[in-house]
Design a protein around this motif. Structure first.
Motif, PDB file in Angstrom:
ATOM      1  N   TYR A 131       0.470   3.430 -14.449  1.00 36.12           N
ATOM      2  CA  TYR A 131      -0.201   2.178 -14.829  1.00 36.12           C
ATOM      3  C   TYR A 131      -0.870   1.513 -13.647  1.00 36.12           C
ATOM      4  N   SER A 132      -1.276   2.331 -12.683  1.00 32.08           N
ATOM      5  CA  SER A 132      -1.969   1.747 -11.537  1.00 32.08           C
ATOM      6  C   SER A 132      -3.285   2.495 -11.383  1.00 32.08           C
ATOM      7  N   ALA A 133      -4.373   1.776 -11.462  1.00 34.20           N
ATOM      8  CA  ALA A 133      -5.689   2.431 -11.500  1.00 34.20           C
ATOM      9  C   ALA A 133      -6.283   2.641 -10.114  1.00 34.20           C
ATOM     10  N   PHE A 134      -6.016   1.720  -9.230  1.00 36.38           N
ATOM     11  CA  PHE A 134      -6.726   1.717  -7.948  1.00 36.38           C
ATOM     12  C   PHE A 134      -6.555   3.009  -7.162  1.00 36.38           C
ATOM     13  N   MET A 135      -5.318   3.337  -6.829  1.00 35.09           N
ATOM     14  CA  MET A 135      -5.047   4.482  -5.954  1.00 35.09           C
ATOM     15  C   MET A 135      -5.580   5.803  -6.517  1.00 35.09           C
ATOM     16  N   PRO A 136      -5.188   6.178  -7.727  1.00 40.43           N
ATOM     17  CA  PRO A 136      -5.637   7.490  -8.207  1.00 40.43           C
ATOM     18  C   PRO A 136      -7.154   7.576  -8.356  1.00 40.43           C
TER      19      PRO A 136
ATOM     20  N   LEU B 266       0.837  -1.203   0.000  1.00 43.46           N
ATOM     21  CA  LEU B 266       0.000   0.000   0.000  1.00 43.46           C
ATOM     22  C   LEU B 266       0.864   1.242   0.000  1.00 43.46           C
ATOM     23  N   LYS B 267       1.883   1.197   0.873  1.00 48.48           N
ATOM     24  CA  LYS B 267       2.752   2.354   1.022  1.00 48.48           C
ATOM     25  C   LYS B 267       3.483   2.647  -0.288  1.00 48.48           C
ATOM     26  N   ASP B 268       4.022   1.599  -0.882  1.00 49.78           N
ATOM     27  CA  ASP B 268       4.734   1.775  -2.153  1.00 49.78           C
ATOM     28  C   ASP B 268       3.818   2.358  -3.213  1.00 49.78           C
ATOM     29  N   ASP B 269       2.645   1.786  -3.254  1.00 48.52           N
ATOM     30  CA  ASP B 269       1.648   2.218  -4.221  1.00 48.52           C
ATOM     31  C   ASP B 269       1.332   3.702  -4.038  1.00 48.52           C
ATOM     32  N   PHE B 270       1.139   4.053  -2.775  1.00 45.80           N
ATOM     33  CA  PHE B 270       0.782   5.427  -2.444  1.00 45.80           C
ATOM     34  C   PHE B 270       1.892   6.386  -2.887  1.00 45.80           C
ATOM     35  N   ILE B 271       3.114   6.009  -2.516  1.00 44.73           N
ATOM     36  CA  ILE B 271       4.262   6.863  -2.854  1.00 44.73           C
ATOM     37  C   ILE B 271       4.410   6.977  -4.365  1.00 44.73           C
ATOM     38  N   ASN B 272       4.270   5.854  -5.019  1.00 44.45           N
ATOM     39  CA  ASN B 272       4.417   5.828  -6.471  1.00 44.45           C
ATOM     40  C   ASN B 272       3.371   6.704  -7.163  1.00 44.45           C
ATOM     41  N   ASN B 273       2.152   6.669  -6.646  1.00 42.81           N
ATOM     42  CA  ASN B 273       1.057   7.383  -7.311  1.00 42.81           C
ATOM     43  C   ASN B 273       0.976   8.859  -6.949  1.00 42.81           C
ATOM     44  N   PHE B 274       1.366   9.192  -5.740  1.00 39.36           N
ATOM     45  CA  PHE B 274       1.109  10.570  -5.307  1.00 39.36           C
ATOM     46  C   PHE B 274       2.360  11.383  -4.998  1.00 39.36           C
ATOM     47  N   ILE B 275       3.390  10.709  -4.464  1.00 41.67           N
ATOM     48  CA  ILE B 275       4.541  11.468  -3.983  1.00 41.67           C
ATOM     49  C   ILE B 275       5.597  11.619  -5.070  1.00 41.67           C
TER      50      ILE B 275
ATOM     51  N   LEU C  83     -10.262  17.581 -11.723  1.00 43.20           N
ATOM     52  CA  LEU C  83      -9.915  16.554 -10.734  1.00 43.20           C
ATOM     53  C   LEU C  83      -9.896  15.155 -11.352  1.00 43.20           C
ATOM     54  N   THR C  84     -10.966  14.815 -12.067  1.00 47.22           N
ATOM     55  CA  THR C  84     -11.052  13.485 -12.657  1.00 47.22           C
ATOM     56  C   THR C  84      -9.917  13.245 -13.643  1.00 47.22           C
ATOM     57  N   LYS C  85      -9.691  14.245 -14.508  1.00 48.99           N
ATOM     58  CA  LYS C  85      -8.634  14.108 -15.502  1.00 48.99           C
ATOM     59  C   LYS C  85      -7.274  13.981 -14.801  1.00 48.99           C
ATOM     60  N   GLY C  86      -7.120  14.723 -13.696  1.00 47.16           N
ATOM     61  CA  GLY C  86      -5.880  14.642 -12.929  1.00 47.16           C
ATOM     62  C   GLY C  86      -5.602  13.217 -12.480  1.00 47.16           C
ATOM     63  N   GLY C  87      -6.633  12.577 -11.928  1.00 50.03           N
ATOM     64  CA  GLY C  87      -6.476  11.183 -11.502  1.00 50.03           C
ATOM     65  C   GLY C  87      -6.150  10.285 -12.684  1.00 50.03           C
ATOM     66  N   ASP C  88      -6.767  10.589 -13.796  1.00 53.61           N
ATOM     67  CA  ASP C  88      -6.568   9.765 -14.985  1.00 53.61           C
ATOM     68  C   ASP C  88      -5.141   9.901 -15.518  1.00 53.61           C
ATOM     69  N   ILE C  89      -4.621  11.119 -15.412  1.00 59.58           N
ATOM     70  CA  ILE C  89      -3.239  11.329 -15.871  1.00 59.58           C
ATOM     71  C   ILE C  89      -2.276  10.520 -15.006  1.00 59.58           C
ATOM     72  N   ILE C  90      -2.492  10.541 -13.688  1.00 59.66           N
ATOM     73  CA  ILE C  90      -1.649   9.732 -12.797  1.00 59.66           C
ATOM     74  C   ILE C  90      -1.726   8.265 -13.206  1.00 59.66           C
TER      75      ILE C  90
ATOM     76  N   GLN D 117       7.551  12.407  -8.145  1.00 60.88           N
ATOM     77  CA  GLN D 117       7.372  13.503  -9.110  1.00 60.88           C
ATOM     78  C   GLN D 117       6.198  14.416  -8.750  1.00 60.88           C
ATOM     79  N   LYS D 118       5.951  14.506  -7.452  1.00 65.81           N
ATOM     80  CA  LYS D 118       4.868  15.371  -6.958  1.00 65.81           C
ATOM     81  C   LYS D 118       3.553  15.121  -7.711  1.00 65.81           C
ATOM     82  N   ARG D 119       3.249  13.865  -7.895  1.00 60.51           N
ATOM     83  CA  ARG D 119       2.058  13.568  -8.700  1.00 60.51           C
ATOM     84  C   ARG D 119       0.756  14.048  -8.053  1.00 60.51           C
ATOM     85  N   TYR D 120       0.812  14.244  -6.716  1.00 58.66           N
ATOM     86  CA  TYR D 120      -0.412  14.736  -6.064  1.00 58.66           C
ATOM     87  C   TYR D 120      -0.833  16.087  -6.630  1.00 58.66           C
ATOM     88  N   MET D 121       0.135  16.776  -7.257  1.00 59.66           N
ATOM     89  CA  MET D 121      -0.210  18.075  -7.825  1.00 59.66           C
ATOM     90  C   MET D 121      -1.285  17.960  -8.912  1.00 59.66           C
TER      91      MET D 121
END
Ligand code: ADP
Ligand code: MG
Lengths: 250, 268
Positions: free
Chosen positions: B232-237, B34-43, B220-227, B45-49
């Protein structure tokens, strides 16, 4: 133009109001004069055109043909400012129609402040005097929903009076009331008549017609069938439709 | 409970084509993934932006579209109800013709907007009507605002129609003109009646703007889609996007019910 007691205020000539082409003749040629200081009581069976007649007087209904003059001016003409005219004719409805979003005080001052150019203080003073007169001086801050039917109707009457009307029109003002509240409203109307107000009242209260009315108009099928003093109408009715109507209601 | 959750999560991961290493599903293992996934998806390259900026766009579009919608809705509702009320009273002439014309336009607007999907309207706005413009936010505001206006108009009109005609007659019999009666007597009552419905329309609008991605607007939706397309991970975003909408909607729904309670109390 100064109107003196006995002068004609409203003159109605051959007034007709048809609905659905000519299928429904709500008014079928009504002619009568209303004089200063008169209390004209309009009676008749349901659907006979009483409301339509009354509501034509301030043009809430537009007549199909005929003329209505008020203080000498033809109010059905294009040039007449209908809003100015309505200020001079107070109207009281069967269902009160108080404004539920406003306090009693605001109900009473809305017209005078917005239409007569009174200051708020002036309008409130006047409203207080009127409220006191109908025994509701302490209800200025209440909302309509907090009042009984009889109280609401008394407010509706003084709300109309706050505009200083020359004529008051009543359309069955006590018909929606519980029986025990009819008296308090009729009492206010009686006071008003005594004070010399010109009134046209549609009502089923024959006691009021007899006691307070100066003239009774009996309508049926959109026509005035008989008009006379209360005395004559009730003790010496001529037309047989009036006779049978009185038999039913008395 | 925990094991149920973990198996659900494992299932989702598998569905997302994500099962990387064979695992026995231990709790610590799950947590690490979970942690790896979270970091990969959001942290990383500052993907949370993408989410943060997207949320800003979503709010911006929703807010201004709502303003435009309310304005259009009031105008259209007034045209329609004035036409209904005045068509018998007005004498034939220029003004009556004008009102009839405006009423026709208003009806056309309502029919077209409510008879076609929002996404299609948005694409027509961007690719056809405003094809010359590159300002995606502005086009989206116009498209969503014009769309919302149709629904707001019907809400307000139903509010006006719900007011007893006796109120109208009482105003007119005191000597108020048509407009003054509307302003002082009818609209304050109608507005109070429809405030909750209007607030709900706002909530609907927030969710509706999620189709902004169709014209390349990064909401917002498009942002999640870009992540998703980067990791290549759909769940988290996607779950994050859904949660953000949910929190916003719950927040505004609470506000609406608070408002409703206030209004009911002031009715006494
Ligand atoms: N808007 C309307 N459309 C059609 N018919 C109407 C309308 N208003 C009144 N009428 C008809 O006109 C007649 C007179 O009505 P009204 O003046 O209300 O009678 P009253 O007040 O004496 O009971 C009735 O037959 C009524 O059905
Ligand atoms: Mg009647």
């Amino acid at each position: 133009m100064i109107v003196e007691k006995g002068d004609v205020i409203i003159s109605v000539k051959d007034l007709k109001k048809y609905y659905n082409g000519e299928a429904i003749k709500a008014l079928d040629g009504v002619t009568t004069d209303i004089r200063k200081g008169e209390v004209v009581v309009v009676i008749g069976p349901s659907g006979s055109g009483k409301s339509t007649f009354l509501r034509s007087l301030n043009l809430l209904e537009r007549p199909t043909s005929g003329t209505i003059t008020f203080n000498g001016t033809d109010i059905t003409s294009k040039a007449t400012d209908i809003n100015k005219l309505r200020q001079k004719m107070g109207m009281v409805f069967q269902h009160f129609n108080l404004f539920p979003h406003l306090t009693i005080m605001k109900n009473m001052t809305l017209g005078p402040t917005k239409l007569l150019g009174m200051s708020a203080a002036e309008a409130e003073n006047k409203a207080k005097i009127l409220l006191d007169r109908v025994g509701l001086g302490d209800r200025g801050d209440s909302y309509p929903s907090q009042l009984s039917g009889g109280q609401k109707q008394r407010i509706a009457i003084v709300r109309a009076l706050a505009m200083n009307p020359e004529v008051m029109l009543f359309d069955e003002p006590t018909s929606a009331l519980d029986p025990e509240m009819v008296g308090e409203v009729l009492e206010v109307m009686k006071q008003l008549a005594k004070a010399g107000m010109t009134m046209v009242c549609v009502t089923h209260e024959m006691g009021f017609a007899r006691e307070v009315g100066t003239r009774v108009i009996f309508m049926d099928c959109g026509k005035i069938i008989e008009e006379n003093t209360p005395e004559q109408i009730f003790t010496n009715p001529q037309n047989e439709r009036l006779v049978s109507f009185l038999q039913k209601v008395l | 409970m925990m094991s149920l959750l973990s198996s659900v999560y494992a299932g989702v991961i598998a569905l997302a084509g994500e099962a990387s290493q064979s695992s026995s599903g231990g709790l610590g293992d799950l947590w690490n993934r979970l942690k790896d996934d979270f970091i990969n998806n959001f942290i990383t390259q500052k993907r949370y932006m993408y989410l943060l900026k997207g949320l800003g766009i979503t709010f911006e579009v929703t807010f201004f579209a709502a303003l435009l919608g309310i304005f259009l809705g009031i105008v259209v509702a007034l045209i329609r109800s004035s036409h209904d009320k005045l068509k018998d009273e007005m004498r034939p002439g220029f003004l009556k013709g004008l009102l009839g014309f405006f009423n026709f336009i208003a009806n056309l607007y309502l029919t077209i907007i409510r008879g076609t999907p929002m996404v299609v309207q948005l694409m027509i706005a961007y690719f056809v009507i405003f094809a010359a413009s590159n300002n995606k936010v502005l086009v989206a505001i116009l498209a969503f605002g014009i769309n919302s206006g149709a629904y707001v108009a019907e809400i307000i009109r139903s509010g006006i129609m719900s007011i007893d005609n006796g109120q109208f007659e009482a105003g007119r019999s005191l000597g108020f003109g048509y407009i003054a009666t509307m302003v002082h007597i009818i609209i304050p009552q109608a507005f109070k009646n429809v405030l909750p419905a209007l607030a709900n329309e706002f909530i609907v609008l927030i969710k509706e703007t999620s189709v902004s991605g169709y014209v390349g607007l990064q909401d917002l939706t498009k942002g999640g889609d870009i992540i998703r397309s980067r990791t290549y991970s759909a769940f988290m975003p996607l779950i994050a996007v859904a949660l953000i909408y949910l929190v916003i909607v719950i927040f505004f729904s609470r506000l609406v019910s608070l408002l409703e309670r206030r209004l009911r109390n002031s009715d006494r």
